[in-house]
Design an enzyme around this catalytic site. Structure first.
Site, PDB file in Angstrom:
ATOM      1  NE  ARG A   1      -4.673   5.571   2.770  1.00  0.00           N
ATOM      2  CZ  ARG A   1      -5.218   4.715   3.577  1.00  0.00           C
ATOM      3  NH1 ARG A   1      -5.899   5.139   4.605  1.00  0.00           N
ATOM      4  NH2 ARG A   1      -5.088   3.432   3.369  1.00  0.00           N
TER       5      ARG A   1
ATOM      6  NE  ARG B   1      -5.061   5.333   9.196  1.00  0.00           N
ATOM      7  CZ  ARG B   1      -5.533   4.358   8.421  1.00  0.00           C
ATOM      8  NH1 ARG B   1      -5.111   3.124   8.582  1.00  0.00           N
ATOM      9  NH2 ARG B   1      -6.450   4.609   7.518  1.00  0.00           N
TER      10      ARG B   1
ATOM     11  CG  HIS C   1      -9.185   5.813   1.283  1.00  0.00           C
ATOM     12  ND1 HIS C   1      -9.046   5.556  -0.066  1.00  0.00           N
ATOM     13  CD2 HIS C   1      -8.588   4.781   1.928  1.00  0.00           C
ATOM     14  CE1 HIS C   1      -8.401   4.402  -0.210  1.00  0.00           C
ATOM     15  NE2 HIS C   1      -8.114   3.922   0.976  1.00  0.00           N
TER      16      HIS C   1
ATOM     17  CG  HIS D   1     -10.274   6.246   5.344  1.00  0.00           C
ATOM     18  ND1 HIS D   1     -11.209   5.249   5.141  1.00  0.00           N
ATOM     19  CD2 HIS D   1      -9.086   5.611   5.563  1.00  0.00           C
ATOM     20  CE1 HIS D   1     -10.609   4.067   5.249  1.00  0.00           C
ATOM     21  NE2 HIS D   1      -9.332   4.258   5.521  1.00  0.00           N
TER      22      HIS D   1
ATOM     23  CD  GLU E   1      -3.028  -1.121   2.219  1.00  0.00           C
ATOM     24  OE1 GLU E   1      -2.861  -0.373   3.191  1.00  0.00           O
ATOM     25  OE2 GLU E   1      -3.960  -1.932   2.153  1.00  0.00           O
TER      26      GLU E   1
HETATM   27  P1  FAD Z   1     -14.492   0.519  15.353  1.00  0.00           P
HETATM   28  O1  FAD Z   1     -14.094  -0.713  14.682  1.00  0.00           O
HETATM   29  O2  FAD Z   1     -15.090   1.591  14.520  1.00  0.00           O
HETATM   30  O3  FAD Z   1     -15.539   0.147  16.492  1.00  0.00           O
HETATM   31  C1  FAD Z   1     -16.191   1.151  17.217  1.00  0.00           C
HETATM   32  C2  FAD Z   1     -17.252   0.511  18.058  1.00  0.00           C
HETATM   33  O4  FAD Z   1     -17.777   1.447  18.984  1.00  0.00           O
HETATM   34  C3  FAD Z   1     -18.445   0.014  17.251  1.00  0.00           C
HETATM   35  O5  FAD Z   1     -18.819  -1.227  17.801  1.00  0.00           O
HETATM   36  C4  FAD Z   1     -19.516   1.061  17.528  1.00  0.00           C
HETATM   37  O6  FAD Z   1     -20.825   0.607  17.417  1.00  0.00           O
HETATM   38  C5  FAD Z   1     -19.197   1.407  18.961  1.00  0.00           C
HETATM   39  N1  FAD Z   1     -19.688   2.704  19.419  1.00  0.00           N
HETATM   40  C6  FAD Z   1     -19.440   3.939  18.914  1.00  0.00           C
HETATM   41  N2  FAD Z   1     -20.042   4.878  19.671  1.00  0.00           N
HETATM   42  C7  FAD Z   1     -20.667   4.226  20.679  1.00  0.00           C
HETATM   43  C8  FAD Z   1     -21.463   4.621  21.776  1.00  0.00           C
HETATM   44  N3  FAD Z   1     -21.771   5.905  22.012  1.00  0.00           N
HETATM   45  N4  FAD Z   1     -21.941   3.683  22.621  1.00  0.00           N
HETATM   46  C9  FAD Z   1     -21.682   2.362  22.409  1.00  0.00           C
HETATM   47  N5  FAD Z   1     -20.939   1.926  21.375  1.00  0.00           N
HETATM   48  C10 FAD Z   1     -20.437   2.837  20.523  1.00  0.00           C
HETATM   49  N6  FAD Z   1      -7.363   0.351   8.866  1.00  0.00           N
HETATM   50  C11 FAD Z   1      -6.347  -0.495   8.615  1.00  0.00           C
HETATM   51  O7  FAD Z   1      -5.386  -0.541   9.383  1.00  0.00           O
HETATM   52  N7  FAD Z   1      -6.396  -1.314   7.526  1.00  0.00           N
HETATM   53  C12 FAD Z   1      -7.431  -1.314   6.653  1.00  0.00           C
HETATM   54  O8  FAD Z   1      -7.434  -2.074   5.711  1.00  0.00           O
HETATM   55  C13 FAD Z   1      -8.501  -0.416   6.890  1.00  0.00           C
HETATM   56  N8  FAD Z   1      -9.555  -0.374   6.029  1.00  0.00           N
HETATM   57  C14 FAD Z   1     -10.618   0.437   6.346  1.00  0.00           C
HETATM   58  C15 FAD Z   1     -11.743   0.406   5.519  1.00  0.00           C
HETATM   59  C16 FAD Z   1     -12.859   1.157   5.850  1.00  0.00           C
HETATM   60  C17 FAD Z   1     -14.075   1.132   4.957  1.00  0.00           C
HETATM   61  C18 FAD Z   1     -12.848   1.944   7.017  1.00  0.00           C
HETATM   62  C19 FAD Z   1     -14.054   2.748   7.405  1.00  0.00           C
HETATM   63  C20 FAD Z   1     -11.729   1.981   7.833  1.00  0.00           C
HETATM   64  C21 FAD Z   1     -10.609   1.234   7.500  1.00  0.00           C
HETATM   65  N9  FAD Z   1      -9.470   1.231   8.302  1.00  0.00           N
HETATM   66  C22 FAD Z   1      -8.442   0.390   8.033  1.00  0.00           C
HETATM   67  C23 FAD Z   1      -9.482   1.928   9.585  1.00  0.00           C
HETATM   68  C24 FAD Z   1      -9.801   0.898  10.678  1.00  0.00           C
HETATM   69  O9  FAD Z   1     -10.749  -0.010  10.188  1.00  0.00           O
HETATM   70  C25 FAD Z   1     -10.341   1.559  11.923  1.00  0.00           C
HETATM   71  O10 FAD Z   1      -9.502   2.597  12.321  1.00  0.00           O
HETATM   72  C26 FAD Z   1     -10.407   0.533  13.052  1.00  0.00           C
HETATM   73  O11 FAD Z   1     -11.149  -0.586  12.640  1.00  0.00           O
HETATM   74  C27 FAD Z   1     -11.030   1.176  14.267  1.00  0.00           C
HETATM   75  O12 FAD Z   1     -11.230   0.180  15.229  1.00  0.00           O
HETATM   76  P2  FAD Z   1     -11.882   0.583  16.605  1.00  0.00           P
HETATM   77  O13 FAD Z   1     -12.007  -0.649  17.409  1.00  0.00           O
HETATM   78  O14 FAD Z   1     -11.158   1.728  17.166  1.00  0.00           O
HETATM   79  O15 FAD Z   1     -13.327   1.160  16.193  1.00  0.00           O
HETATM   80  C1  SIN Z   2      -7.638   0.533   2.328  1.00  0.00           C
HETATM   81  O1  SIN Z   2      -7.885  -0.660   2.172  1.00  0.00           O
HETATM   82  O2  SIN Z   2      -7.313   1.312   1.441  1.00  0.00           O
HETATM   83  C2  SIN Z   2      -7.739   1.074   3.706  1.00  0.00           C
HETATM   84  C3  SIN Z   2      -6.465   0.874   4.376  1.00  0.00           C
HETATM   85  C4  SIN Z   2      -6.377   1.777   5.565  1.00  0.00           C
HETATM   86  O3  SIN Z   2      -7.210   2.636   5.774  1.00  0.00           O
HETATM   87  O4  SIN Z   2      -5.397   1.625   6.281  1.00  0.00           O
END
Ligand code: FAD
Ligand code: SIN
Length: 527
Positions: free
Chosen positions: A277, A373, A231, A338, A114
């Site tokens: 990015r 990032r 993104h 993103h 990437e």
């Molecule tokens: P999340 O996985 O977003 O989980 C948050 C949780 O908190 C959810 O369960 C939600 O319901 C809950 N929540 C929120 N507010 C409340 C509330 N008030 N009360 C109760 N629950 C609540 N990163 C990478 O490193 N590699 C990738 O390939 C990548 N691809 C991505 C693709 C997409 C489409 C997106 C959107 C992001 C991507 N990212 C990627 C970024 C990465 O996915 C996120 O930064 C990471 O998953 C965040 O994890 P988290 O546990 O912090 O939050």
């Molecule tokens: C992607 O698959 O392009 C997302 C990767 C990331 O947000 O780190």
């Protein structure tokens, strides 16, 4: 009603669930989550997890790439630790049952490429990496007798005692409409990001900055909110919410072209499509302005169609739903909000500035990402920090278990005025448009000031309505979105230079003399 538990976890993405599995052997765990258990940004992650998993790669190279992307604001110690612990955390995920894509030898991991990475180091499960991680973690969680998951439970606010210690949170049960007290000596924020502050975002609907807003209201230090990552490539179609076209597509040989067919990244960066990015997003923004077209093209048609279908089965299928065969036609793409690089300030052990409160994942700002990032470093950060935070929180519980006392019940507020709610609910799209137009990829003093003035009015209206109305999911999110937007603007206005993801036409250069510092906000608690 008061629910007492040892560990209260808010959020069920990679951050919350990894922490849960580690602390579950040390006490009772309540995981509250806003929607269904798997609904999170994690579940939609495509590209993968960055980690040094090959002899050809090195920790030094991953460290250098991360520091380079972070534009002078990464904390070196944090980067070293996260990079170094990456491989063992991936190994642990595989021991828990995660099945990642294998190379052609059928034995070693297939490692993708990437933007900004100088080696192939992205561990993935085709283009459904996040769903595989959620499946794995939830499977383990559901088998653990000490963990109880509460879906459709939304945290409203943290509960702070007079000494300034976090004692749990007020939680809205969406089905009954009741707000209960969840009390715990350790509370973890794992609520993810805030993409829905913007009109166009890759984030699912849950990403409304709730954790960040709650922590800020409670008096926690938050930092670096001006660094919102856009993104570069999401599918341009009026029919879909900004569907992500993974950066791995460019890593696989995808070429960016104007609608007229010209390859343009050659003009912007020696790494062309695999530039960091922020560079690619700004280049696309500029090309859109130059051409007046609403999108640019991401072209895969020169690559063997079978290889494309087997590497990106999800993207291929989703695009076909919009009558687009990506093996035959280039993909129309535009940038979208993103990832939030800033957040609630924590150390390497996930501790925030408030005793009893930890944070991990996208809601936290550990110093790993700095001003930008590096792709696929966020799942890695969430894994490593959650492991460390769990160890710290378990030790804290052992050394000083908090006394169980009655906490004040939720104050219900006045009666619901549905006509006013109709008026106020329009504020959500106004905030999103305002942020997109004035606080987006390209900023200026004038735009930021305009956004600030409008936001102040909106925040005051919402606050007034909130104080006199029983809470609902929509109102909680609206209030949080407005406060987060306001905080992003404050951070952006105080950075008078361009660095990483923050680009302003009034100060187009990086200013290392004054700008090499975090932007820190802290609201003093009332009462
Ligand atoms: P999340 O996985 O977003 O989980 C948050 C949780 O908190 C959810 O369960 C939600 O319901 C809950 N929540 C929120 N507010 C409340 C509330 N008030 N009360 C109760 N629950 C609540 N990163 C990478 O490193 N590699 C990738 O390939 C990548 N691809 C991505 C693709 C997409 C489409 C997106 C959107 C992001 C991507 N990212 C990627 C970024 C990465 O996915 C996120 O930064 C990471 O998953 C965040 O994890 P988290 O546990 O912090 O939050
Ligand atoms: C992607 O698959 O392009 C997302 C990767 C990331 O947000 O780190």
């Amino acid at each position: 009603m008061q629910n007492d538990t040892d560990f209260l976890l808010i959020g069920s993405g990679i951050g919350g669930l990894t922490f849960a599995l580690q602390v579950a052997d040390h006490g009772t765990v309540a995981v509250v989550t806003k929607k269904s258990d798997h609904e999170s940004s994690t579940n939609y992650a495509q590209g993968g997890i960055a980690a040094v998993m090959s002899d050809k790669d090195s920790f030094r190279s991953h460290l250098e790439d991360t520091l380079q992307a972070g534009a002078g604001l990464c904390k070196r110690r944090v980067v070293e630790e996260v990079v170094r612990r990456g491989p063992e955390c991936i190994q642990q995920l595989m021991e828990w049952g995660a099945r990642f894509s294998l190379a052609e030898d059928g034995a070693t991991l297939a490692l993708g490429r990437e933007g900004g990475h100088s080696h192939n180091r992205i561990v993935h499960a085709a283009d459904l990496t996040g769903a595989e991680i959620e499946r794995t973690l939830l499977g383990r969680i559901n088998d653990h007798p000490n963990v109880r998951v509460f879906p459709n439970h939304q945290a409203v606010d943290l509960i702070m005692d007079e000494a300034g210690r976090c004692r749990g949170a007020y939680i809205l049960d969406a089905e009954s409409g009741r707000v209960d007290v969840f009390s715990a000596p350790v509370t973890l924020l794992a609520t993810g990001g805030c993409g829905n502050v913007y009109q166009h975002t890759t984030n699912p609907a849950i990403a409304t900055g709730d954790g960040l807003a709650m922590a800020y209201r409670a008096g926690a230090v938050v930092a670096n909110l001006e660094f919102m990552q856009f993104h570069p490539t999401t599918l341009y179609t009026p029919e879909a919410r900004s569907f992500l076209i993974s950066e791995a597509v460019r890593g696989f040989g995808g070429i960016l072209r104007t609608v007229a067919g010209e390859r343009f990244m050659t003009k912007y960066h020696p790494c062309k499509e695999l530039a960091p990015r922020d560079v690619v997003a700004r280049a696309i923004d500029r090309e859109l302005k130059l051409s007046g077209q609403p999108y640019v093209l991401l072209d895969l048609t020169h690559i063997n169609p079978d290889r494309v279908k087997s590497r990106f089965p999800y993207i291929y299928r989703r695009c076909l739903e919009y009558r687009l065969d990506i093996t035959r036609e280039p993909i129309p793409v535009v940038p979208a909000a993103h990832y939030m690089c800033g957040g609630v300030r924590t150390g390497l052990d996930g501790r925030t500035s408030l005793p009893g409160l930890y944070a991990t994942g996208e809601v936290a700002c550990t110093g790993l990402h700095g001003a930008n990032r590096l792709a696929s470093n966020s799942l890695l950060e969430a894994l490593v920090i959650s492991h460390r935070a769990a160890a710290a929180a378990a030790a804290e519980l052992r050394s000083a278990p908090a006394p169980k006392t009655e906490l004040p019940p939720w104050d219900k507020g006045g009666s619901h005025d549905s006509e006013e709610w109709v008026l106020i609910s329009h504020d959500r799209s106004e905030i999103q448009r305002l942020m997109w137009d004035y606080v987006g990829i390209m900023r200026s003093n004038k735009r930021l000031e305009r956004a600030r003035r409008r936001l102040n009015l909106i925040v005051n209206d919402i606050e007034d309505f909130y104080r006199h109305t029983p809470v609902t999911e929509g109102l909680i999110e609206l209030r949080n979105l407005a406060q987060v937007a306001q905080a992003i603007i404050r951070c952006a206005q105080s950075r008078r230079e361009s660095r990483g993801l923050h680009y302003t036409t009034d100060y187009p250069e990086r200013d290392d003399r004054r700008g090499r510092r975090d932007t820190v906000l802290r609201r003093l608690r009332q009462g």
